[in-house]
Design a protein around this motif. Structure first.
Motif, PDB file in Angstrom:
ATOM      1  N   GLU A  27       0.829  -1.212   0.000  1.00  0.00           N
ATOM      2  CA  GLU A  27       0.000   0.000   0.000  1.00  0.00           C
ATOM      3  C   GLU A  27       0.859   1.257   0.000  1.00  0.00           C
ATOM      4  O   GLU A  27       1.867   1.328   0.693  1.00  0.00           O
ATOM      5  N   HIS A  28       0.488   2.241  -0.786  1.00  0.00           N
ATOM      6  CA  HIS A  28       1.136   3.551  -0.918  1.00  0.00           C
ATOM      7  C   HIS A  28       2.374   3.531  -1.810  1.00  0.00           C
ATOM      8  O   HIS A  28       3.016   4.579  -1.986  1.00  0.00           O
ATOM      9  N   LYS A 200      -7.546  -1.112  10.113  1.00  0.00           N
ATOM     10  CA  LYS A 200      -7.059   0.036   9.359  1.00  0.00           C
ATOM     11  C   LYS A 200      -8.253   0.847   8.854  1.00  0.00           C
ATOM     12  O   LYS A 200      -8.685   0.710   7.712  1.00  0.00           O
TER      13      LYS A 200
END
Length: 237
Positions: A27-28, A200
């Motif tokens: 992620e990211h 999350k």
């Protein structure tokens, strides 16, 4: 943000592909360039990603180490960048409430807490009101009451506004502080469950305006209100 890492264990073009594919799944991560000849991986990311998270994404055969940056420093910078809005809000409220005390002959702790809580609830309710629907959608994901009674998410925003005004005008301190203690004690239950279960999800403390993750910062925020209201209830007797 771009970081370059030393990667060991790559022996062929297939290894390059495996490392790139694994890191792209984090992620990211926006892009990844891998070179087995230089034993390096250059990663472009939306925000700093901890090295241990990147390492977990890779097969055990490959090991990563940072080259041009310090992980501790980068994680600290990332933390402050993430929570900058809420930190600034607390700083401003603390500054203003402390400056008010300069007009007194001596520091009045109870008055300082009352003004702090007035500022806290008014500011936080303001951000919720900017996108009430967005706040409600985030709040029902973790609040123990809102999950069962979705309308509470909307009521909660107006409850914060009412509490802010009540603290500001010093309306019946015992009732105001008692309600605050009860409301925040219930609110923190869902926050604790989310953090302990490592969910999350977005924290709805500043509504849907800022994308703040649920974390210990949220717990501290709620706990502070519980402690302050509890102390003021105690001193009413």
């Amino acid at each position: 943000m771009v970081h370059t890492y030393h990667v060991t264990g790559m022996t062929c073009s297939s290894c390059e592909a495996k490392v790139k594919s694994a890191l792209m799944g984090v992620e990211h991560v926006l892009s990844v360039d891998v070179s087995k000849d230089e034993n390096a991986a250059t990663i472009t990311m939306e925000k700093h990603i901890p090295l241990d998270k990147l390492q977990k994404a890779l097969p055990e055969k490959y090991q990563m180490t940072a080259i041009h940056h310090n992980e501790v420093t980068e994680q600290a910078k990332s933390w402050f960048a993430t929570y900058k809005p809420i930190l600034l809000i607390f700083m401003y409220i603390t500054l203003v409430t402390t400056l008010v005390q300069l007009t007194n002959h001596h520091f009045e702790g109870m008055q300082w807490m009352r003004h702090f809580m007035a500022g806290f609830f008014l500011v936080f309710s303001f951000f919720k009101m900017l996108n009430l629907k967005g706040f409600a959608e985030s709040y029902v994901m973790y609040d123990v009451i809102a999950m069962r009674f979705p309308a509470w998410a909307y009521i909660y925003a107006f409850t914060e506004l009412a509490l802010g005004i009540a603290f500001l005008v010093n309306f019946n301190p015992l009732i105001t502080n008692s309600i605050t203690f009860i409301v925040m004690s219930i609110s923190i239950i869902g926050v604790l469950q989310s953090v302990l279960n490592k969910k999350k999800i977005q924290c709805a403390c500043l509504g849907a305006v800022f994308n703040l993750p649920m974390s210990t910062v949220t717990i501290i925020e709620d706990a502070l209100m519980i402690v302050m209201s509890g102390l003021m209830v105690f001193y009413q007797f």
